[in-house]
Write a protein that holds these residues in place. Sequence first.
Motif, PDB file in Angstrom:
ATOM      1  N   TYR A 286      29.678   5.203 -83.950  1.00 26.52           N
ATOM      2  CA  TYR A 286      29.212   4.594 -82.505  1.00 26.52           C
ATOM      3  C   TYR A 286      28.029   5.639 -82.194  1.00 26.52           C
ATOM      4  N   PHE A 287      28.610   7.068 -82.345  1.00 29.10           N
ATOM      5  CA  PHE A 287      27.732   7.821 -81.795  1.00 29.10           C
ATOM      6  C   PHE A 287      26.284   7.944 -82.779  1.00 29.10           C
ATOM      7  N   LEU A 288      26.471   7.676 -83.787  1.00 27.60           N
ATOM      8  CA  LEU A 288      25.406   7.606 -84.916  1.00 27.60           C
ATOM      9  C   LEU A 288      24.571   6.533 -84.425  1.00 27.60           C
ATOM     10  N   CYS A 289      25.059   5.109 -84.066  1.00 27.70           N
ATOM     11  CA  CYS A 289      24.356   4.083 -83.740  1.00 27.70           C
ATOM     12  C   CYS A 289      23.463   4.168 -82.496  1.00 27.70           C
ATOM     13  N   TYR A 290      24.294   5.256 -81.483  1.00 26.85           N
ATOM     14  CA  TYR A 290      23.627   5.473 -80.082  1.00 26.85           C
ATOM     15  C   TYR A 290      22.664   6.517 -80.477  1.00 26.85           C
ATOM     16  N   LEU A 291      22.805   7.614 -81.186  1.00 24.55           N
ATOM     17  CA  LEU A 291      21.647   8.578 -81.569  1.00 24.55           C
ATOM     18  C   LEU A 291      20.573   7.698 -82.162  1.00 24.55           C
ATOM     19  N   GLY A 292      20.803   6.777 -82.975  1.00 23.63           N
ATOM     20  CA  GLY A 292      19.615   6.079 -83.589  1.00 23.63           C
ATOM     21  C   GLY A 292      18.885   5.161 -82.717  1.00 23.63           C
ATOM     22  N   LEU A 293      19.517   4.593 -81.736  1.00 20.78           N
ATOM     23  CA  LEU A 293      18.748   3.744 -80.527  1.00 20.78           C
ATOM     24  C   LEU A 293      17.925   4.753 -79.704  1.00 20.78           C
ATOM     25  N   VAL A 294      18.549   6.018 -79.427  1.00 24.77           N
ATOM     26  CA  VAL A 294      17.806   6.929 -78.809  1.00 24.77           C
ATOM     27  C   VAL A 294      16.669   7.598 -79.507  1.00 24.77           C
ATOM     28  N   LEU A 295      16.711   7.703 -80.973  1.00 28.78           N
ATOM     29  CA  LEU A 295      15.399   8.119 -81.540  1.00 28.78           C
ATOM     30  C   LEU A 295      14.182   7.134 -81.789  1.00 28.78           C
ATOM     31  N   ILE A 296      14.762   5.927 -81.606  1.00 25.83           N
ATOM     32  CA  ILE A 296      13.844   4.718 -81.560  1.00 25.83           C
ATOM     33  C   ILE A 296      13.251   4.628 -80.282  1.00 25.83           C
ATOM     34  N   SER A 297      13.810   4.501 -79.141  1.00 20.28           N
ATOM     35  CA  SER A 297      13.453   4.451 -77.892  1.00 20.28           C
ATOM     36  C   SER A 297      12.657   5.614 -76.908  1.00 20.28           C
ATOM     37  N   PHE A 298      13.223   7.027 -77.862  1.00 17.17           N
ATOM     38  CA  PHE A 298      12.673   8.028 -76.720  1.00 17.17           C
ATOM     39  C   PHE A 298      11.452   8.164 -76.812  1.00 17.17           C
ATOM     40  N   PRO A 299      10.323   7.850 -77.632  1.00 20.18           N
ATOM     41  CA  PRO A 299       8.818   8.345 -77.230  1.00 20.18           C
ATOM     42  C   PRO A 299       8.256   7.252 -76.164  1.00 20.18           C
ATOM     43  N   TRP A 300       8.801   5.862 -76.016  1.00 14.76           N
ATOM     44  CA  TRP A 300       8.536   5.052 -74.703  1.00 14.76           C
ATOM     45  C   TRP A 300       9.158   5.894 -73.614  1.00 14.76           C
ATOM     46  N   MET A 301      10.483   6.427 -73.504  1.00 14.40           N
ATOM     47  CA  MET A 301      10.745   6.782 -72.409  1.00 14.40           C
ATOM     48  C   MET A 301      10.094   8.202 -72.083  1.00 14.40           C
ATOM     49  N   ILE A 302       9.916   9.059 -73.167  1.00 17.67           N
ATOM     50  CA  ILE A 302       8.910  10.213 -72.768  1.00 17.67           C
ATOM     51  C   ILE A 302       7.689   9.862 -72.036  1.00 17.67           C
ATOM     52  N   ARG A 303       7.051   8.840 -72.487  1.00 17.94           N
ATOM     53  CA  ARG A 303       5.686   8.367 -71.884  1.00 17.94           C
ATOM     54  C   ARG A 303       6.024   8.047 -70.662  1.00 17.94           C
ATOM     55  N   LEU A 304       7.063   7.341 -70.146  1.00 22.03           N
ATOM     56  CA  LEU A 304       7.456   6.748 -69.045  1.00 22.03           C
ATOM     57  C   LEU A 304       7.786   7.910 -68.142  1.00 22.03           C
ATOM     58  N   PHE A 305       8.773   8.707 -68.603  1.00 22.13           N
ATOM     59  CA  PHE A 305       9.100  10.062 -67.583  1.00 22.13           C
ATOM     60  C   PHE A 305       7.805  10.848 -67.513  1.00 22.13           C
ATOM     61  N   GLY A 306       7.139  11.097 -68.501  1.00 24.47           N
ATOM     62  CA  GLY A 306       5.820  11.678 -68.063  1.00 24.47           C
ATOM     63  C   GLY A 306       5.018  11.452 -67.074  1.00 24.47           C
ATOM     64  N   LYS A 307       5.134  10.173 -66.739  1.00 24.73           N
ATOM     65  CA  LYS A 307       4.137   9.697 -65.642  1.00 24.73           C
ATOM     66  C   LYS A 307       4.809   9.898 -64.368  1.00 24.73           C
ATOM     67  N   LEU A 308       5.906  10.259 -64.275  1.00 22.68           N
ATOM     68  CA  LEU A 308       6.700  10.235 -62.831  1.00 22.68           C
ATOM     69  C   LEU A 308       6.147  11.102 -61.964  1.00 22.68           C
ATOM     70  N   PHE A 309       5.947  12.730 -62.244  1.00 17.57           N
ATOM     71  CA  PHE A 309       5.520  13.568 -61.462  1.00 17.57           C
ATOM     72  C   PHE A 309       4.292  14.179 -61.823  1.00 17.57           C
ATOM     73  N   VAL A 310       3.444  14.605 -60.896  1.00 17.52           N
ATOM     74  CA  VAL A 310       2.388  15.681 -61.496  1.00 17.52           C
ATOM     75  C   VAL A 310       2.632  16.645 -60.662  1.00 17.52           C
ATOM     76  N   ARG A 311       1.955  17.743 -61.046  1.00 21.72           N
ATOM     77  CA  ARG A 311       1.948  19.217 -60.569  1.00 21.72           C
ATOM     78  C   ARG A 311       1.688  19.170 -58.969  1.00 21.72           C
ATOM     79  N   GLU A 312       0.830  18.455 -58.499  1.00 21.53           N
ATOM     80  CA  GLU A 312       0.393  18.518 -57.080  1.00 21.53           C
ATOM     81  C   GLU A 312       1.581  17.738 -56.288  1.00 21.53           C
TER      82      GLU A 312
END
Length: 304
Positions: free
Chosen positions: A131-157
């Motif tokens: 179960y944890f291996l499957c969960y981590l696999g799903l994390v690795l697959i979806s992580f780049p999209w989540m990084i892009r999404l969360f990266g747009k959340l805040f800016v410095r200003e």
Amino acid sequence: MDNVFITVFLFCFSLLPMAYLRYYPFRVIATPREQRILIVGHLIIFAAEFLLVAALFVLGHAAIQENAFQKLYFICYWPHFLLLMFTIRPFWFHHLFVLGLQAIYMVFLHTAAILLLKQIWMQTTYFISLYFLCYLGLVLISFPWMIRLFGKLFVREQLLRKRQTAAFWKYLGFVPLLLTYYQGSMGYATLLQQIQDLSDIHLYMLVSRMILVIIGIVLVLSVRSGYRQVCIMLRAKERSMAIQEQLREIHDYADTMQKEQQKLAIMRHDSRHQLRMMAELVEGGHYDEAERQLLAMRKELKQQ
């Protein structure tokens, strides 16, 4: 024994990607010192939790089962979150908002992992490790999209203007957490334990949490779009203030020119009067008096 250590390692390691995801929106204001504190702190927490949880199972204080890890997840989750919250501060409500979004993402992945394994593998001995291996696999697959999404959340200003948006975040900060709590309190886990052969329940559970993920994405895009609108309004306000300042300077310049013209008019009037007096003195042969008048005019011009 080996299965215990592998399972506990996977459990503790699964907390690290989410810790980085919570940090990512705040990277724009994190100093090198804060980054070092977070890296070392998360590694220390990971090692300490691995040793403590492994000892808990090895010494027989708890049995390796799903319910045990569900409880441990909430306990082991908070040190990572509190480390970030008190290292990059005082953005308390921003941290809660990001925590709620990350919880929505994590709940969806856990749901997808457990439903996927229930369809293809039900062996009790290795189910939790898989179960944890499957969960981590799903994390690795979806992580780049989540990084892009969360990266747009805040800016410095946006973060530096926290005083201007403090009231806004007091209300919005809890929304994703409330949505996650609502989904978590719907009783899916109890229902699945009682009824194992209802695939429709599994599908409804997955779809409802996919909708929750969509709501989270909409919240992120709304915050980003709202901040853009705020920036447009602030720039318009700044331009308006700049124009008002220019108009004020032009008005002051016009007043100054008007005063100077009045002074010149007075000077021209006085000069004509004095020249007429000097001409009369010269015509009357009063040269000494004319000279004194001329010297007085010269002295007055020097003083001006």
